[in-house]
Write a protein that holds these residues in place. Structure first.
Motif, PDB file in Angstrom:
ATOM      1  N   GLY A   5       0.831  -1.219   0.000  1.00 29.60           N
ATOM      2  CA  GLY A   5       0.000   0.000   0.000  1.00 29.60           C
ATOM      3  C   GLY A   5       0.858   1.257   0.000  1.00 29.60           C
ATOM      4  N   CYS A   6       1.874   1.275   0.810  1.00 29.58           N
ATOM      5  CA  CYS A   6       2.790   2.424   0.872  1.00 29.58           C
ATOM      6  C   CYS A   6       3.529   2.585  -0.450  1.00 29.58           C
ATOM      7  N   PHE A   7       3.962   1.463  -1.028  1.00 27.03           N
ATOM      8  CA  PHE A   7       4.660   1.502  -2.310  1.00 27.03           C
ATOM      9  C   PHE A   7       3.757   2.079  -3.389  1.00 27.03           C
ATOM     10  N   MET A   8       2.521   1.591  -3.461  1.00 25.68           N
ATOM     11  CA  MET A   8       1.590   2.070  -4.484  1.00 25.68           C
ATOM     12  C   MET A   8       1.281   3.559  -4.282  1.00 25.68           C
ATOM     13  N   ALA A   9       1.166   4.004  -3.028  1.00 22.97           N
ATOM     14  CA  ALA A   9       0.911   5.423  -2.766  1.00 22.97           C
ATOM     15  C   ALA A   9       2.087   6.267  -3.246  1.00 22.97           C
ATOM     16  N   ARG A  10       3.320   5.787  -3.063  1.00 22.65           N
ATOM     17  CA  ARG A  10       4.504   6.526  -3.519  1.00 22.65           C
ATOM     18  C   ARG A  10       4.553   6.583  -5.053  1.00 22.65           C
ATOM     19  N   VAL A  11       4.137   5.490  -5.722  1.00 23.36           N
ATOM     20  CA  VAL A  11       4.115   5.494  -7.194  1.00 23.36           C
ATOM     21  C   VAL A  11       3.081   6.500  -7.685  1.00 23.36           C
ATOM     22  N   ARG A  12       1.913   6.498  -7.067  1.00 16.48           N
ATOM     23  CA  ARG A  12       0.852   7.437  -7.471  1.00 16.48           C
ATOM     24  C   ARG A  12       1.253   8.881  -7.185  1.00 16.48           C
ATOM     25  N   ALA A  13       2.024   9.092  -6.098  1.00 13.15           N
ATOM     26  CA  ALA A  13       2.468  10.443  -5.742  1.00 13.15           C
ATOM     27  C   ALA A  13       3.649  10.882  -6.601  1.00 13.15           C
ATOM     28  N   ILE A  28      11.717   4.548  -8.909  1.00 12.88           N
ATOM     29  CA  ILE A  28      10.381   4.136  -9.360  1.00 12.88           C
ATOM     30  C   ILE A  28       9.806   5.085 -10.404  1.00 12.88           C
ATOM     31  N   THR A  29      10.654   5.928 -10.990  1.00 15.98           N
ATOM     32  CA  THR A  29      10.161   6.886 -11.995  1.00 15.98           C
ATOM     33  C   THR A  29       9.611   6.186 -13.229  1.00 15.98           C
ATOM     34  N   HIS A  30      10.145   5.032 -13.581  1.00 17.39           N
ATOM     35  CA  HIS A  30       9.670   4.310 -14.761  1.00 17.39           C
ATOM     36  C   HIS A  30       8.279   3.709 -14.555  1.00 17.39           C
ATOM     37  N   LEU A  31       7.798   3.684 -13.320  1.00 12.65           N
ATOM     38  CA  LEU A  31       6.481   3.107 -13.027  1.00 12.65           C
ATOM     39  C   LEU A  31       5.355   4.130 -13.103  1.00 12.65           C
ATOM     40  N   TRP A  32       5.693   5.410 -13.281  1.00 13.62           N
ATOM     41  CA  TRP A  32       4.657   6.440 -13.304  1.00 13.62           C
ATOM     42  C   TRP A  32       3.702   6.256 -14.476  1.00 13.62           C
ATOM     43  N   SER A  33       4.212   5.781 -15.593  1.00 10.76           N
ATOM     44  CA  SER A  33       3.385   5.686 -16.800  1.00 10.76           C
ATOM     45  C   SER A  33       2.696   4.325 -16.939  1.00 10.76           C
ATOM     46  N   VAL A  34       2.985   3.389 -16.028  1.00  6.57           N
ATOM     47  CA  VAL A  34       2.423   2.039 -16.127  1.00  6.57           C
ATOM     48  C   VAL A  34       1.097   1.996 -15.379  1.00  6.57           C
ATOM     49  N   ASN A  35       0.206   1.143 -15.869  1.00  4.28           N
ATOM     50  CA  ASN A  35      -1.094   0.937 -15.241  1.00  4.28           C
ATOM     51  C   ASN A  35      -0.911   0.529 -13.779  1.00  4.28           C
ATOM     52  N   SER A  36      -1.699   1.080 -12.895  1.00  2.00           N
ATOM     53  CA  SER A  36      -1.594   0.832 -11.457  1.00  2.00           C
ATOM     54  C   SER A  36      -1.803  -0.644 -11.117  1.00  2.00           C
ATOM     55  N   ASP A  37      -2.743  -1.303 -11.810  1.00  3.42           N
ATOM     56  CA  ASP A  37      -2.982  -2.731 -11.551  1.00  3.42           C
ATOM     57  C   ASP A  37      -1.780  -3.569 -11.948  1.00  3.42           C
ATOM     58  N   MET A  38      -1.122  -3.184 -13.035  1.00  2.77           N
ATOM     59  CA  MET A  38       0.054  -3.923 -13.488  1.00  2.77           C
ATOM     60  C   MET A  38       1.217  -3.743 -12.493  1.00  2.77           C
TER      61      MET A  38
END
Length: 139
Positions: A5-13, A28-38
């Protein structure tokens, strides 16, 4: 899995780095453009694989130790069996006869014990005779 949950919140932020347990500081900058579910599925898979890898390496170490232990026991048993057989058989095949022979010290002790027993029996007879004479004289 607790940190997901904390990881996903940091990706979304859109944070640039995240400290993930067992992996340290990660970009984790490369994860900003990837679908959240993925991202969530990838995080699940990575953590499950990490836990599974710990089990795999533990099993590999355990199996190696068990194999070494088995090999050593097999070697020792084989060598001990050869040594015992050679000891029992002896160089001329007379090992059992040599083992059954009585040592001179044991033979000497046995002779001393027999002479002591004979002396004690004679002493008992003499003391019994003296006691009989005393009891006859007292009457």
């Amino acid at each position: 899995m607790l940190e997901q949950g904390c990881f996903m919140a940091r990706v979304r932020a859109k944070n640039s780095t995240e400290n993930v347990s067992r992996f340290g500081e990660m970009s984790i900058t490369h994860l900003w453009s990837v679908n959240s579910d993925m991202v969530q599925a990838a995080y699940d898979l990575k953590m499950k694989m990490a836990a599974y890898w710990d089990v795999v390496t533990g099993r590999m170490v355990d199996n190696m130790v068990l194999h070494l232990l088995f090999s050593i026991q097999k070697l020792v048993n084989k060598e001990m069996q050869k040594e015992i057989i050679s000891e029992v058989m002896g160089p001329q095949g007379n090992g059992l006869e040599r083992m059954l022979e009585e040592l001179p010290a044991v033979s000497e002790k046995r002779k001393k014990l027999h002479s002591s027993i004979t002396l004690l029996k004679q002493s008992k007879d003499i003391v019994a005779g003296i006691m009989d004479k005393i009891s006859v004289d007292l009457e």
